[in-house]
Motif scaffolding. Sequence first.
Motif, PDB file in Angstrom:
ATOM      1  N   VAL A  28       0.832  -1.201   0.000  1.00 58.41           N
ATOM      2  CA  VAL A  28       0.000   0.000   0.000  1.00 58.41           C
ATOM      3  C   VAL A  28       0.867   1.253   0.000  1.00 58.41           C
ATOM      4  CG1 VAL A  28      -1.877   1.216   1.168  1.00 58.41           C
ATOM      5  CG2 VAL A  28      -1.799  -1.277   1.225  1.00 58.41           C
ATOM      6  N   VAL A  29       1.980   1.204   0.720  1.00 55.59           N
ATOM      7  CA  VAL A  29       2.903   2.344   0.729  1.00 55.59           C
ATOM      8  C   VAL A  29       3.446   2.595  -0.675  1.00 55.59           C
ATOM      9  CG1 VAL A  29       5.157   3.153   1.556  1.00 55.59           C
ATOM     10  CG2 VAL A  29       3.537   2.110   3.153  1.00 55.59           C
ATOM     11  N   ALA A  30       3.757   1.513  -1.385  1.00 53.33           N
ATOM     12  CA  ALA A  30       4.264   1.651  -2.753  1.00 53.33           C
ATOM     13  C   ALA A  30       3.236   2.304  -3.673  1.00 53.33           C
ATOM     14  CB  ALA A  30       4.667   0.290  -3.309  1.00 53.33           C
ATOM     15  N   ALA A  31       1.947   2.192  -3.303  1.00 51.87           N
ATOM     16  CA  ALA A  31       0.884   2.810  -4.099  1.00 51.87           C
ATOM     17  C   ALA A  31       0.648   4.265  -3.719  1.00 51.87           C
ATOM     18  CB  ALA A  31      -0.413   2.015  -3.932  1.00 51.87           C
ATOM     19  N   GLY A  32       1.407   4.766  -2.732  1.00 49.80           N
ATOM     20  CA  GLY A  32       1.330   6.179  -2.399  1.00 49.80           C
ATOM     21  C   GLY A  32       0.830   6.514  -1.016  1.00 49.80           C
ATOM     22  N   ALA A  33       0.502   5.525  -0.193  1.00 50.86           N
ATOM     23  CA  ALA A  33       0.002   5.791   1.153  1.00 50.86           C
ATOM     24  C   ALA A  33       1.156   6.009   2.121  1.00 50.86           C
ATOM     25  CB  ALA A  33      -0.865   4.629   1.638  1.00 50.86           C
ATOM     26  N   ALA A  34       0.858   6.690   3.242  1.00 53.24           N
ATOM     27  CA  ALA A  34       1.847   6.838   4.310  1.00 53.24           C
ATOM     28  C   ALA A  34       1.954   5.524   5.066  1.00 53.24           C
ATOM     29  CB  ALA A  34       1.427   7.951   5.259  1.00 53.24           C
ATOM     30  N   ALA A  35       3.140   5.220   5.552  1.00 57.34           N
ATOM     31  CA  ALA A  35       3.334   3.969   6.284  1.00 57.34           C
ATOM     32  C   ALA A  35       2.541   3.958   7.580  1.00 57.34           C
ATOM     33  CB  ALA A  35       4.817   3.758   6.577  1.00 57.34           C
TER      34      ALA A  35
ATOM     35  N   ILE B  32     -12.909   3.466  16.935  1.00 58.70           N
ATOM     36  CA  ILE B  32     -11.930   2.797  16.081  1.00 58.70           C
ATOM     37  C   ILE B  32     -10.537   3.178  16.560  1.00 58.70           C
ATOM     38  CG2 ILE B  32     -11.010   2.617  13.748  1.00 58.70           C
ATOM     39  CD1 ILE B  32     -13.873   3.282  12.748  1.00 58.70           C
ATOM     40  N   ALA B  33      -9.788   2.199  17.041  1.00 60.81           N
ATOM     41  CA  ALA B  33      -8.452   2.456  17.579  1.00 60.81           C
ATOM     42  C   ALA B  33      -7.354   2.150  16.576  1.00 60.81           C
ATOM     43  CB  ALA B  33      -8.213   1.642  18.843  1.00 60.81           C
ATOM     44  N   GLY B  34      -7.673   1.363  15.561  1.00 62.68           N
ATOM     45  CA  GLY B  34      -6.648   1.008  14.578  1.00 62.68           C
ATOM     46  C   GLY B  34      -7.262   0.662  13.246  1.00 62.68           C
ATOM     47  N   ILE B  35      -6.587   1.077  12.182  1.00 64.24           N
ATOM     48  CA  ILE B  35      -6.976   0.696  10.824  1.00 64.24           C
ATOM     49  C   ILE B  35      -5.711   0.201  10.138  1.00 64.24           C
ATOM     50  CG2 ILE B  35      -8.015   1.407   8.640  1.00 64.24           C
ATOM     51  CD1 ILE B  35      -9.236   3.791  10.142  1.00 64.24           C
ATOM     52  N   GLU B  36      -5.769  -0.998   9.613  1.00 62.68           N
ATOM     53  CA  GLU B  36      -4.626  -1.567   8.895  1.00 62.68           C
ATOM     54  C   GLU B  36      -4.993  -1.717   7.427  1.00 62.68           C
ATOM     55  OE1 GLU B  36      -1.435  -5.277   9.156  1.00 62.68           O
ATOM     56  OE2 GLU B  36      -3.323  -5.374  10.272  1.00 62.68           O
ATOM     57  N   MET B  37      -4.207  -1.095   6.554  1.00 59.67           N
ATOM     58  CA  MET B  37      -4.428  -1.192   5.115  1.00 59.67           C
ATOM     59  C   MET B  37      -3.480  -2.247   4.562  1.00 59.67           C
ATOM     60  SD  MET B  37      -5.101   2.768   3.935  1.00 59.67           S
ATOM     61  CE  MET B  37      -3.447   3.342   4.329  1.00 59.67           C
ATOM     62  N   ILE B  38      -4.043  -3.296   3.971  1.00 58.27           N
ATOM     63  CA  ILE B  38      -3.275  -4.466   3.544  1.00 58.27           C
ATOM     64  C   ILE B  38      -3.415  -4.648   2.044  1.00 58.27           C
ATOM     65  CG2 ILE B  38      -2.961  -6.951   3.858  1.00 58.27           C
ATOM     66  CD1 ILE B  38      -4.577  -6.503   6.559  1.00 58.27           C
ATOM     67  N   GLY B  39      -2.289  -4.740   1.371  1.00 62.51           N
ATOM     68  CA  GLY B  39      -2.296  -4.969  -0.067  1.00 62.51           C
ATOM     69  C   GLY B  39      -1.422  -6.132  -0.500  1.00 62.51           C
TER      70      GLY B  39
END
Length: 289
Positions: free
Chosen positions: A211-218, A269-276
Amino acid sequence: MDHNEWLVREFEDNRGHLRAVAYRMLGSATDAEDAVQEAWIRLSRSDVSEVDNLAGWLTTVVSRVALNVLQSRRNRREHLYGTEPVDDGPERVGAPAPEQELLMADSVGSALMVVLDTLGPAERLAFVLHDLFAVPFDEIAAVLGRSSAATRQLASRARRRVQGIDEPGSVDGPRRREIVDAFLRAARTGRFETLLELLDPEVVLRADQTVVAAGAAAQVLGADAVARTFSGRAQGARLATIDREPGAVWSVGGRVRFVFAFTLLGDKIAGIEMIGDPVRLATMDLAEH
């Protein structure tokens, strides 16, 4: 056996423990390996002939290194996930591969790691060392430069927050889905104040390397920053069930490209994990709604 050989043997005997401590402190296998390597450098340059408990000495060193990293992160309000390991020479053992890091994360529990990321550096250190590794409070106090009583209070505050994690099935399922659905609708329509109401003040947004490679912040920290990240966006994200928990997916041509996994503390909501990562996605039980 000469002194250097003895040091190497003793360090290798403790490496697994030190890596486990550092990982739970830092949440990154690469950063944990760097902290362990720093402990080796300090050991090789120190006179430990008078040290009675070398394992405890090394744990203290790793803890102080990790504390410095956490404080630096806090000051910069950013995370170092996704950085490449540095070659430290022949004595360094290679940093864990991504699949090894995933296994480490799974062994700790993703919900716990999310909540640990919401703690302050001192709270995190006190909780991890005492509650997860049974280090006495007086030793932790020496690392933090605080009294034992103050260190107990730090661990107690952290423990209360950790105990607030909603384990799957412990909170009404429909309510959990309502919260995630409300978040997605508020994100799409740009309702910033609604997003803030749904987010825990110390919420952590994480993205994997794909996801970071697609432009998101880590990583993004705090309700205001996370709300700004999502406000007016997530147009293509759709409510889904992810491993029997409410979440969201973003698909292209019928193929899931990204998953949004949510961790809740009560009604927040305490955490959101973006997984690609395709490897991780292939292991998930996904159902779009």
